[in-house]
Structures are given as C-alpha cells and as structure tokens.
Design a protein around this motif. Structure first.
Motif: not given
Length: 131
Positions: A58-61, A89
């Motif tokens: 997961q990437h934060r967006c 994300c």
C-alpha cells in the motif's frame, strides 16, 4: 490480484468506467461514465491480465481510483463484481455478489508491466478529455 474464480467463469461482459467520484455508500457502484464494453475474448483477456497483477504494498494517497470494471453474467442484471483501481496508492477495492470479504481490498504493484498494460487499456478506452 485475486478474482473469484466463479465470477471469472460467469463473466460475459465487462463495463469500463471512468470514475468521477467515490460512491455515496459502501457497496454502491462507483459513479462515472461507462467508456467501453468488453465482451468475449476481449473480456476474457482483460480478466486474465487483471489476474496476473502482482501483489504489492500500500502507498498512501487517500484512495482516488480513476477506473473501475464491472463484470456481468448473461442476465446483465447486477454486476458480479466491480473492481476500482487506484494506480497512486496501488489499491484495488472490489465489491459485488461474487466477492467474499477476504478479497474486498487488495494491493498491487502498479509499476509492473501487467499493471502498466492495464492502465494503457483503460486510457485507450477513455475518450479524450475536453480542453
């Protein structure tokens, strides 16, 4: 990405949606314009490609998906599933009658060739934006 096997086997039509907002409630369809319909081999190939999306982190967006697909069986009544893709994300949110809770949220590596191919298919299906 993991798609319910029964849903893949039953899918006869995929509707590609250019998402314009998040749904008003959980499980509701993503609002937006249907930009393409894929049937037959085109639908099968798209599902096969989606099934090869490698797992990722997961990437934060804030989850801002640009496209979704809705898969339908012969009756074309309710979607078997809808999967919304956020290439920022690396998150896929899926819901529908064929989706168990364990598959509702998945993460993929958006930088891989399968993910970039899927993004190119979505972009090719989407009409050019008005200038």
């Amino acid at each position: 990405m993991e798609i319910p096997v029964e849903a893949v086997a039953a899918t006869v039509l995929i509707e590609v949606v250019r998402i314009s907002a998040l749904p008003s409630k959980r499980g509701a369809p993503y609002p937006g314009e249907a930009v393409a319909h894929w049937a037959g081999k085109e639908a099968a190939d798209a599902l096969a490609l989606i099934g090869t999306l490698p797992r990722g982190e997961q990437h934060r967006c804030g989850f801002s998906p640009g496209w979704s697909i809705r898969a339908y069986e012969d009756s074309l009544d309710l979607a078997l599933f809808e999967a919304a893709f956020c290439f920022s994300c690396h998150e896929i949110r899926m819901h529908g009658t064929a989706v168990p809770p364990s598959l509702a949220t998945q993460f993929f590596n958006a930088e891989t060739p399968p993910a970039q191919t899927l993004l190119a298919l979505f972009r090719a299906a989407s009409p050019p934006s008005a200038a």
